[in-house]
Design a protein around this motif. Sequence first.
Motif, PDB file in Angstrom:
ATOM      1  N   GLU A  39     -11.838  -1.818  -6.155  1.00 50.42           N
ATOM      2  CA  GLU A  39     -11.639  -0.637  -5.305  1.00 50.42           C
ATOM      3  C   GLU A  39     -10.614  -0.924  -4.215  1.00 50.42           C
ATOM      4  O   GLU A  39      -9.758  -0.088  -3.918  1.00 50.42           O
ATOM      5  CB  GLU A  39     -12.967  -0.195  -4.678  1.00 50.42           C
ATOM      6  N   TRP A  40     -10.651  -2.115  -3.628  1.00 48.28           N
ATOM      7  CA  TRP A  40      -9.689  -2.466  -2.584  1.00 48.28           C
ATOM      8  C   TRP A  40      -8.264  -2.497  -3.142  1.00 48.28           C
ATOM      9  O   TRP A  40      -7.329  -2.044  -2.492  1.00 48.28           O
ATOM     10  CB  TRP A  40     -10.061  -3.792  -1.925  1.00 48.28           C
ATOM     11  N   GLU A  41      -8.100  -3.008  -4.335  1.00 50.54           N
ATOM     12  CA  GLU A  41      -6.765  -3.028  -4.938  1.00 50.54           C
ATOM     13  C   GLU A  41      -6.259  -1.612  -5.185  1.00 50.54           C
ATOM     14  O   GLU A  41      -5.071  -1.322  -5.026  1.00 50.54           O
ATOM     15  CB  GLU A  41      -6.759  -3.842  -6.228  1.00 50.54           C
ATOM     16  N   ARG A  42      -7.160  -0.705  -5.552  1.00 51.30           N
ATOM     17  CA  ARG A  42      -6.770   0.697  -5.744  1.00 51.30           C
ATOM     18  C   ARG A  42      -6.318   1.287  -4.411  1.00 51.30           C
ATOM     19  O   ARG A  42      -5.271   1.936  -4.332  1.00 51.30           O
ATOM     20  CB  ARG A  42      -7.945   1.499  -6.317  1.00 51.30           C
ATOM     21  N   ILE A  43      -7.071   1.032  -3.362  1.00 46.89           N
ATOM     22  CA  ILE A  43      -6.731   1.544  -2.031  1.00 46.89           C
ATOM     23  C   ILE A  43      -5.421   0.921  -1.550  1.00 46.89           C
ATOM     24  O   ILE A  43      -4.526   1.635  -1.068  1.00 46.89           O
ATOM     25  CB  ILE A  43      -7.871   1.256  -1.032  1.00 46.89           C
ATOM     26  N   ARG A  44      -5.293  -0.382  -1.677  1.00 51.66           N
ATOM     27  CA  ARG A  44      -4.067  -1.082  -1.242  1.00 51.66           C
ATOM     28  C   ARG A  44      -2.841  -0.523  -1.954  1.00 51.66           C
ATOM     29  O   ARG A  44      -1.768  -0.418  -1.366  1.00 51.66           O
ATOM     30  CB  ARG A  44      -4.168  -2.586  -1.527  1.00 51.66           C
ATOM     31  N   GLY A  45      -3.013  -0.181  -3.218  1.00 50.69           N
ATOM     32  CA  GLY A  45      -1.890   0.358  -3.979  1.00 50.69           C
ATOM     33  C   GLY A  45      -1.370   1.676  -3.430  1.00 50.69           C
ATOM     34  O   GLY A  45      -0.204   2.031  -3.638  1.00 50.69           O
ATOM     35  N   ALA A  46      -2.217   2.410  -2.706  1.00 52.72           N
ATOM     36  CA  ALA A  46      -1.812   3.697  -2.137  1.00 52.72           C
ATOM     37  C   ALA A  46      -1.231   3.560  -0.726  1.00 52.72           C
ATOM     38  O   ALA A  46      -0.653   4.515  -0.211  1.00 52.72           O
ATOM     39  CB  ALA A  46      -3.013   4.644  -2.117  1.00 52.72           C
ATOM     40  N   ILE A  47      -1.366   2.396  -0.119  1.00 49.23           N
ATOM     41  CA  ILE A  47      -0.893   2.216   1.255  1.00 49.23           C
ATOM     42  C   ILE A  47       0.615   2.431   1.391  1.00 49.23           C
ATOM     43  O   ILE A  47       1.049   3.119   2.330  1.00 49.23           O
ATOM     44  CB  ILE A  47      -1.346   0.853   1.829  1.00 49.23           C
ATOM     45  N   PRO A  48       1.468   1.920   0.501  1.00 46.77           N
ATOM     46  CA  PRO A  48       2.903   2.200   0.660  1.00 46.77           C
ATOM     47  C   PRO A  48       3.230   3.696   0.638  1.00 46.77           C
ATOM     48  O   PRO A  48       4.120   4.145   1.375  1.00 46.77           O
ATOM     49  CB  PRO A  48       3.540   1.467  -0.523  1.00 46.77           C
ATOM     50  N   ASP A  49       2.507   4.473  -0.151  1.00 49.46           N
ATOM     51  CA  ASP A  49       2.725   5.928  -0.155  1.00 49.46           C
ATOM     52  C   ASP A  49       2.333   6.534   1.191  1.00 49.46           C
ATOM     53  O   ASP A  49       3.019   7.419   1.708  1.00 49.46           O
ATOM     54  CB  ASP A  49       1.922   6.597  -1.274  1.00 49.46           C
ATOM     55  N   ARG A  50       1.227   6.062   1.757  1.00 53.09           N
ATOM     56  CA  ARG A  50       0.792   6.549   3.066  1.00 53.09           C
ATOM     57  C   ARG A  50       1.824   6.195   4.129  1.00 53.09           C
ATOM     58  O   ARG A  50       2.139   7.010   5.002  1.00 53.09           O
ATOM     59  CB  ARG A  50      -0.580   5.947   3.414  1.00 53.09           C
ATOM     60  N   ILE A  51       2.383   4.993   4.045  1.00 57.29           N
ATOM     61  CA  ILE A  51       3.430   4.585   4.986  1.00 57.29           C
ATOM     62  C   ILE A  51       4.645   5.502   4.847  1.00 57.29           C
ATOM     63  O   ILE A  51       5.232   5.927   5.839  1.00 57.29           O
ATOM     64  CB  ILE A  51       3.801   3.102   4.781  1.00 57.29           C
ATOM     65  N   GLY A  52       5.010   5.823   3.615  1.00 59.86           N
ATOM     66  CA  GLY A  52       6.128   6.734   3.388  1.00 59.86           C
ATOM     67  C   GLY A  52       5.907   8.102   4.018  1.00 59.86           C
ATOM     68  O   GLY A  52       6.836   8.705   4.577  1.00 59.86           O
ATOM     69  N   ALA A  85       4.376   4.721  14.542  1.00 59.18           N
ATOM     70  CA  ALA A  85       4.856   3.364  14.271  1.00 59.18           C
ATOM     71  C   ALA A  85       3.696   2.372  14.312  1.00 59.18           C
ATOM     72  O   ALA A  85       3.626   1.451  13.487  1.00 59.18           O
ATOM     73  CB  ALA A  85       5.938   2.975  15.277  1.00 59.18           C
ATOM     74  N   SER A  86       2.767   2.580  15.238  1.00 60.07           N
ATOM     75  CA  SER A  86       1.581   1.729  15.319  1.00 60.07           C
ATOM     76  C   SER A  86       0.717   1.877  14.064  1.00 60.07           C
ATOM     77  O   SER A  86       0.171   0.897  13.553  1.00 60.07           O
ATOM     78  CB  SER A  86       0.779   2.092  16.572  1.00 60.07           C
ATOM     79  N   GLN A  87       0.594   3.089  13.567  1.00 59.78           N
ATOM     80  CA  GLN A  87      -0.158   3.317  12.332  1.00 59.78           C
ATOM     81  C   GLN A  87       0.477   2.557  11.173  1.00 59.78           C
ATOM     82  O   GLN A  87      -0.229   1.936  10.369  1.00 59.78           O
ATOM     83  CB  GLN A  87      -0.223   4.808  12.008  1.00 59.78           C
ATOM     84  N   ILE A  88       1.801   2.615  11.087  1.00 56.85           N
ATOM     85  CA  ILE A  88       2.502   1.889  10.020  1.00 56.85           C
ATOM     86  C   ILE A  88       2.230   0.397  10.131  1.00 56.85           C
ATOM     87  O   ILE A  88       1.946  -0.272   9.136  1.00 56.85           O
ATOM     88  CB  ILE A  88       4.015   2.193  10.050  1.00 56.85           C
ATOM     89  N   ASN A  89       2.303  -0.138  11.340  1.00 60.29           N
ATOM     90  CA  ASN A  89       2.026  -1.557  11.550  1.00 60.29           C
ATOM     91  C   ASN A  89       0.617  -1.908  11.077  1.00 60.29           C
ATOM     92  O   ASN A  89       0.414  -2.900  10.367  1.00 60.29           O
ATOM     93  CB  ASN A  89       2.203  -1.916  13.026  1.00 60.29           C
ATOM     94  N   ASP A  90      -0.354  -1.097  11.469  1.00 60.55           N
ATOM     95  CA  ASP A  90      -1.739  -1.355  11.063  1.00 60.55           C
ATOM     96  C   ASP A  90      -1.914  -1.238   9.553  1.00 60.55           C
ATOM     97  O   ASP A  90      -2.657  -2.020   8.944  1.00 60.55           O
ATOM     98  CB  ASP A  90      -2.697  -0.403  11.779  1.00 60.55           C
ATOM     99  N   LEU A  91      -1.235  -0.287   8.937  1.00 61.39           N
ATOM    100  CA  LEU A  91      -1.316  -0.149   7.479  1.00 61.39           C
ATOM    101  C   LEU A  91      -0.738  -1.375   6.773  1.00 61.39           C
ATOM    102  O   LEU A  91      -1.297  -1.839   5.778  1.00 61.39           O
ATOM    103  CB  LEU A  91      -0.605   1.128   7.017  1.00 61.39           C
ATOM    104  N   TRP A  92       0.370  -1.916   7.291  1.00 55.25           N
ATOM    105  CA  TRP A  92       0.929  -3.131   6.684  1.00 55.25           C
ATOM    106  C   TRP A  92      -0.043  -4.303   6.824  1.00 55.25           C
ATOM    107  O   TRP A  92      -0.160  -5.133   5.917  1.00 55.25           O
ATOM    108  CB  TRP A  92       2.290  -3.482   7.272  1.00 55.25           C
ATOM    109  N   ILE A  93      -0.735  -4.366   7.952  1.00 59.25           N
ATOM    110  CA  ILE A  93      -1.739  -5.424   8.121  1.00 59.25           C
ATOM    111  C   ILE A  93      -2.824  -5.272   7.068  1.00 59.25           C
ATOM    112  O   ILE A  93      -3.205  -6.251   6.406  1.00 59.25           O
ATOM    113  CB  ILE A  93      -2.327  -5.400   9.549  1.00 59.25           C
ATOM    114  N   TRP A  94      -3.333  -4.069   6.871  1.00 61.12           N
ATOM    115  CA  TRP A  94      -4.346  -3.851   5.846  1.00 61.12           C
ATOM    116  C   TRP A  94      -3.793  -4.133   4.451  1.00 61.12           C
ATOM    117  O   TRP A  94      -4.490  -4.691   3.597  1.00 61.12           O
ATOM    118  CB  TRP A  94      -4.899  -2.416   5.909  1.00 61.12           C
ATOM    119  N   TYR A  95      -2.547  -3.785   4.228  1.00 64.82           N
ATOM    120  CA  TYR A  95      -1.929  -4.014   2.918  1.00 64.82           C
ATOM    121  C   TYR A  95      -1.903  -5.507   2.586  1.00 64.82           C
ATOM    122  O   TYR A  95      -2.096  -5.911   1.436  1.00 64.82           O
ATOM    123  CB  TYR A  95      -0.513  -3.441   2.897  1.00 64.82           C
ATOM    124  N   ARG A  96      -1.668  -6.328   3.601  1.00 66.68           N
ATOM    125  CA  ARG A  96      -1.607  -7.785   3.392  1.00 66.68           C
ATOM    126  C   ARG A  96      -2.994  -8.442   3.388  1.00 66.68           C
ATOM    127  O   ARG A  96      -3.113  -9.635   3.108  1.00 66.68           O
ATOM    128  CB  ARG A  96      -0.723  -8.429   4.456  1.00 66.68           C
TER     129      ARG A  96
END
Length: 101
Positions: A39-52, A85-96
């Motif tokens: 499930e986490w991999e599925r969620i992580r896979g959507a993070i770049p779209d959310r960043i976009g 911009a802060s949201q994007i930073n936090d999303l990248w942290i979660w992505y990693r």
Amino acid sequence: MCTVKRYFTFDPRLKIDVPYLAGEWTAYPTQTQEAILLEWERIRGAIPDRIGEIEKEIEELQSSLGQEEDFEESCRLNSEISERASQINDLWIWYRTTLEM
């Protein structure tokens, strides 16, 4: 099969589910760990779209800022841009973030 949704919580600021584990990772049965990881991999896979999506919002805000003459409104727009911009930073942290077996 376990219901993995209970191991995640929705973050309204980031608009994604994030892991919410009440105990130590190693305390979970292997089957549960595997389901959570899937499930986490599925969620992580959507993070770049959310960043976009957020990047497009920033572009729109910057466009408005470039045309804004009112100082207070300019400050508000700058604040919104900073928050995005802060949201994007936090999303990248979660992505990693990886959950370990």
